[in-house]
Design a protein around this motif. Structure first.
Motif, mmCIF file in Angstrom:
data_model
loop_
_atom_site.group_PDB
_atom_site.id
_atom_site.type_symbol
_atom_site.label_atom_id
_atom_site.label_comp_id
_atom_site.label_asym_id
_atom_site.label_seq_id
_atom_site.Cartn_x
_atom_site.Cartn_y
_atom_site.Cartn_z
ATOM 1 N N CYS A 52 4.968 1.851 0.805
ATOM 2 C CA CYS A 52 5.834 2.441 -0.216
ATOM 3 C C CYS A 52 6.611 3.631 0.358
ATOM 4 O O CYS A 52 7.810 3.768 0.129
ATOM 5 N N ASP A 53 5.931 4.477 1.115
ATOM 6 C CA ASP A 53 6.598 5.614 1.746
ATOM 7 C C ASP A 53 7.650 5.141 2.750
ATOM 8 O O ASP A 53 8.737 5.709 2.835
ATOM 9 N N LEU A 69 9.868 6.961 -5.704
ATOM 10 C CA LEU A 69 8.521 6.428 -5.807
ATOM 11 C C LEU A 69 8.102 6.516 -7.271
ATOM 12 O O LEU A 69 8.481 7.468 -7.975
ATOM 13 N N ARG A 125 5.390 7.354 -8.645
ATOM 14 C CA ARG A 125 4.630 8.567 -8.970
ATOM 15 C C ARG A 125 5.537 9.783 -9.160
ATOM 16 O O ARG A 125 5.171 10.736 -9.821
ATOM 17 N N ASP A 130 0.858 -1.189 0.000
ATOM 18 C CA ASP A 130 0.000 0.000 0.000
ATOM 19 C C ASP A 130 0.893 1.238 0.000
ATOM 20 O O ASP A 130 2.117 1.138 0.065
ATOM 21 N N GLU A 131 0.284 2.416 -0.083
ATOM 22 C CA GLU A 131 1.039 3.674 -0.144
ATOM 23 C C GLU A 131 1.895 3.892 1.100
ATOM 24 O O GLU A 131 3.023 4.376 1.009
#
Length: 139
Positions: free
Chosen positions: A45-46, A65, A67, A41-42
């Motif tokens: 990832c962070d 990342l 994005r 999940d985000e």
């Protein structure tokens, strides 16, 4: 057809799983391969993004990342299509990546958390059903 490996950790420590992903990303990048680390999940990832910055004080792992910079040598994302093909996928998600065929190698990192063990066993079976020959690697 990608080579599929399940790297099995002896502990149930979630941070150990992330550290293993960082080590494997560094190793693959040093070998000249593009790397995609697939988080669950985000938030994960962070966390991976931050861990890769601090992972080795004496060694920089060039990453971003997806994005922010999808062409980085090491990319952290979820189910985005990788910008380069034939690299390494390090899968921390509990399901198969929809982009498995785009990689030369897929590494699933398993620890001893019961829910994760069950999900990874299902992934192992799914790979076999799709015609892959997944291997188990003890860490």
């Amino acid at each position: 057809m990608p080579r599929i490996e399940f790297y099995v950790l002896s502990s149930s420590d979630a941070q150990g799983r992330l550290r293993a992903a960082c080590q494997l990303a560094l190793k693959a990048w040093n070998a000249g391969m593009p790397v995609f680390v697939r988080g669950s999940d985000e938030a994960q990832c962070d966390e991976l993004d931050e861990m890769l910055w601090q992972f080795k004080a004496e060694r920089f792992v060039p990453h971003d990342l997806h994005r922010d910079a999808p062409l980085s040598p090491v990319v952290v994302g979820i189910d985005e299509v990788p910008s380069t093909e034939q690299g390494v996928l390090i899968n921390l998600g509990s399901s198969l990546s929809p982009n498995v065929e785009r990689f030369a190698r897929v590494i699933e990192i398993v620890n001893q958390q019961p829910e994760l063990l069950n999900a990874c066993r299902e992934n192992f079976r799914s790979y076999r059903q799709r015609g892959y020959d997944p291997k188990r690697v003890e860490l």
